[in-house]
Design an enzyme around this catalytic site. Structure first.
Site, PDB file in Angstrom:
ATOM      1  N   LYS A   9      87.844 -62.256   2.620  1.00  0.00           N
ATOM      2  CA  LYS A   9      87.192 -62.322   3.942  1.00  0.00           C
ATOM      3  C   LYS A   9      87.810 -63.430   4.797  1.00  0.00           C
ATOM      4  CE  LYS A   9      82.988 -60.107   2.289  1.00  0.00           C
ATOM      5  NZ  LYS A   9      83.126 -60.141   0.827  1.00  0.00           N
TER       6      LYS A   9
HETATM    7  O1  OMP Z   1      83.596 -57.151   1.510  1.00  0.00           O
HETATM    8  C1  OMP Z   1      82.887 -56.858   0.533  1.00  0.00           C
HETATM    9  O2  OMP Z   1      83.376 -56.413  -0.483  1.00  0.00           O
HETATM   10  C2  OMP Z   1      81.429 -56.912   0.703  1.00  0.00           C
HETATM   11  C3  OMP Z   1      80.941 -56.595   1.952  1.00  0.00           C
HETATM   12  C4  OMP Z   1      79.577 -56.326   2.107  1.00  0.00           C
HETATM   13  O3  OMP Z   1      79.132 -55.928   3.166  1.00  0.00           O
HETATM   14  N1  OMP Z   1      78.749 -56.487   1.029  1.00  0.00           N
HETATM   15  C5  OMP Z   1      79.202 -56.864  -0.191  1.00  0.00           C
HETATM   16  O4  OMP Z   1      78.399 -56.935  -1.139  1.00  0.00           O
HETATM   17  N2  OMP Z   1      80.544 -57.149  -0.365  1.00  0.00           N
HETATM   18  C6  OMP Z   1      81.067 -57.628  -1.662  1.00  0.00           C
HETATM   19  O5  OMP Z   1      80.948 -56.576  -2.622  1.00  0.00           O
HETATM   20  C7  OMP Z   1      80.551 -57.085  -3.897  1.00  0.00           C
HETATM   21  C8  OMP Z   1      79.209 -56.474  -4.258  1.00  0.00           C
HETATM   22  O6  OMP Z   1      78.847 -56.832  -5.570  1.00  0.00           O
HETATM   23  P1  OMP Z   1      77.603 -56.164  -6.353  1.00  0.00           P
HETATM   24  O7  OMP Z   1      76.433 -56.236  -5.449  1.00  0.00           O
HETATM   25  O8  OMP Z   1      77.470 -57.024  -7.571  1.00  0.00           O
HETATM   26  O9  OMP Z   1      78.007 -54.751  -6.678  1.00  0.00           O
HETATM   27  C9  OMP Z   1      80.564 -58.614  -3.743  1.00  0.00           C
HETATM   28  O10 OMP Z   1      81.843 -59.093  -4.089  1.00  0.00           O
HETATM   29  C10 OMP Z   1      80.331 -58.823  -2.254  1.00  0.00           C
HETATM   30  O11 OMP Z   1      80.920 -60.021  -1.792  1.00  0.00           O
END
Ligand code: OMP
Length: 276
Positions: free
Chosen positions: A93
């Site tokens: 990011k």
């Molecule tokens: O850019 C991302 O990957 C991201 C964007 C977003 O809107 N929401 C989001 O959860 N993420 C990322 O996606 C992953 C989600 O992880 P879990 O919720 O454990 O499946 C994490 O690394 C967050 O930082």
């Protein structure tokens, strides 16, 4: 990895799963702590257990940066471990003034400088075109721009209509469409946003979307597919914690595979339904 190669991998594996490598030393099985690099050992076993079921891996840099030099070393080794049948995404990011963005881009894209050559990076759009373009200037690399995120705070700005009758996330997509192409630009859209995929697809019918938020955040894969899938699939759906920490025992890789397999099976059904 090109767009065409990504589509071929999806077709072959019947999967558009991205496994998020949000690897937390406090959550990995205790016996791994005896290894010289427990984080890398964990990632290696997760990758070996899931690489035929997914088309992308996404280490989130925060989980590595937090451990300083050691974490950075684990990240470099992890980057090298991701097979070339999978898109490697660094979730960092980033985004800053042009010359600084150029440094970030070479940090994650230029193997000769940093040891890492990810295929794609997540970028925040807030600083505008000159903060994003240095990443797009690398050939065969992808920018994945935050459009509509999965978190509660996305309401604060992304759903604002202060600039007219469209949401800010719609303006972000319209503008960014002029910076890159469907060959080098994707958008992040949270799985928790269900019907908003209709708005996203109005502005980005052909782009790939990185979709985090199934699993631990409760988003619905069925809704994501219903409203977000396009004729090339056009989706990479990420799950991190629900796969990585399916078990905290010696069988963690096996359980991670079971979890990934359950998602892959659902994805295969959705692809079938869409005639892909
Ligand atoms: O850019 C991302 O990957 C991201 C964007 C977003 O809107 N929401 C989001 O959860 N993420 C990322 O996606 C992953 C989600 O992880 P879990 O919720 O454990 O499946 C994490 O690394 C967050 O930082």
């Amino acid at each position: 990895m090109t767009r065409q190669q990504l589509i071929e991998q999806i077709r072959e594996k019947r999967s558009f799963l991205c496994v998020g490598l949000d690897t937390d030393l406090n959550k990995i099985p205790e016996f791994l702590l005896d290894f010289e690099d427990p984080i890398f050992e964990f990632n290696k076993q997760i990758i070996e257990a899931t690489e035929d079921l997914c088309v992308a891996y996404k280490p989130n840099s925060a989980f590595y940066e937090t451990r300083g030099v050691k974490g950075w070393e684990s990240l470099v080794k992890t980057a090298q471990q991701i097979p070339n049948t999978c898109l490697s995404i660094i979730d960092a990011k980033r985004g800053d003034i042009g010359n600084t963005s150029a440094m970030y881009a070479s940090a994650f894209f230029d193997r000769n400088l940093s040891g890492m050559s990810f295929d794609a990076i997540t970028i925040a759009p807030y600083m505008g075109s000159d903060s994003v373009k240095p990443f797009l200037e690398f050939s065969d690399k992808w920018v994945i721009l935050l459009a509509l995120t999965s978190n509660q705070g996305s309401q604060d700005f992304q759903f604002s209509k202060d600039l007219g009758d469209e949401f800010l996330f719609e303006k972000v997509i319209q503008k960014a469409n002029t910076w890159g192409t469907i060959e080098n630009l994707m958008y992040v859209v949270g799985a928790t946003r269900g019907e908003s995929f209709l708005d996203i697809r109005k502005h980005a019918p052909d782009h790939f979307l990185l979709v985090p938020g199934v699993g631990a955040q409760g988003g619905s894969l069925e809704d994501v597919c219903k409203y977000g899938m396009n004729r090339d699939c056009g989706l990479l759906v990420n799950a991190s914690r629900s796969i990585l920490y399916a078990s905290s025992g010696k069988d963690f890789a096996e359980k991670a595979r079971e979890e990934a397999l359950a998602i892959q099976k659902e994805m295969a059904l959705q692809l079938e339904k869409a005639g892909f």
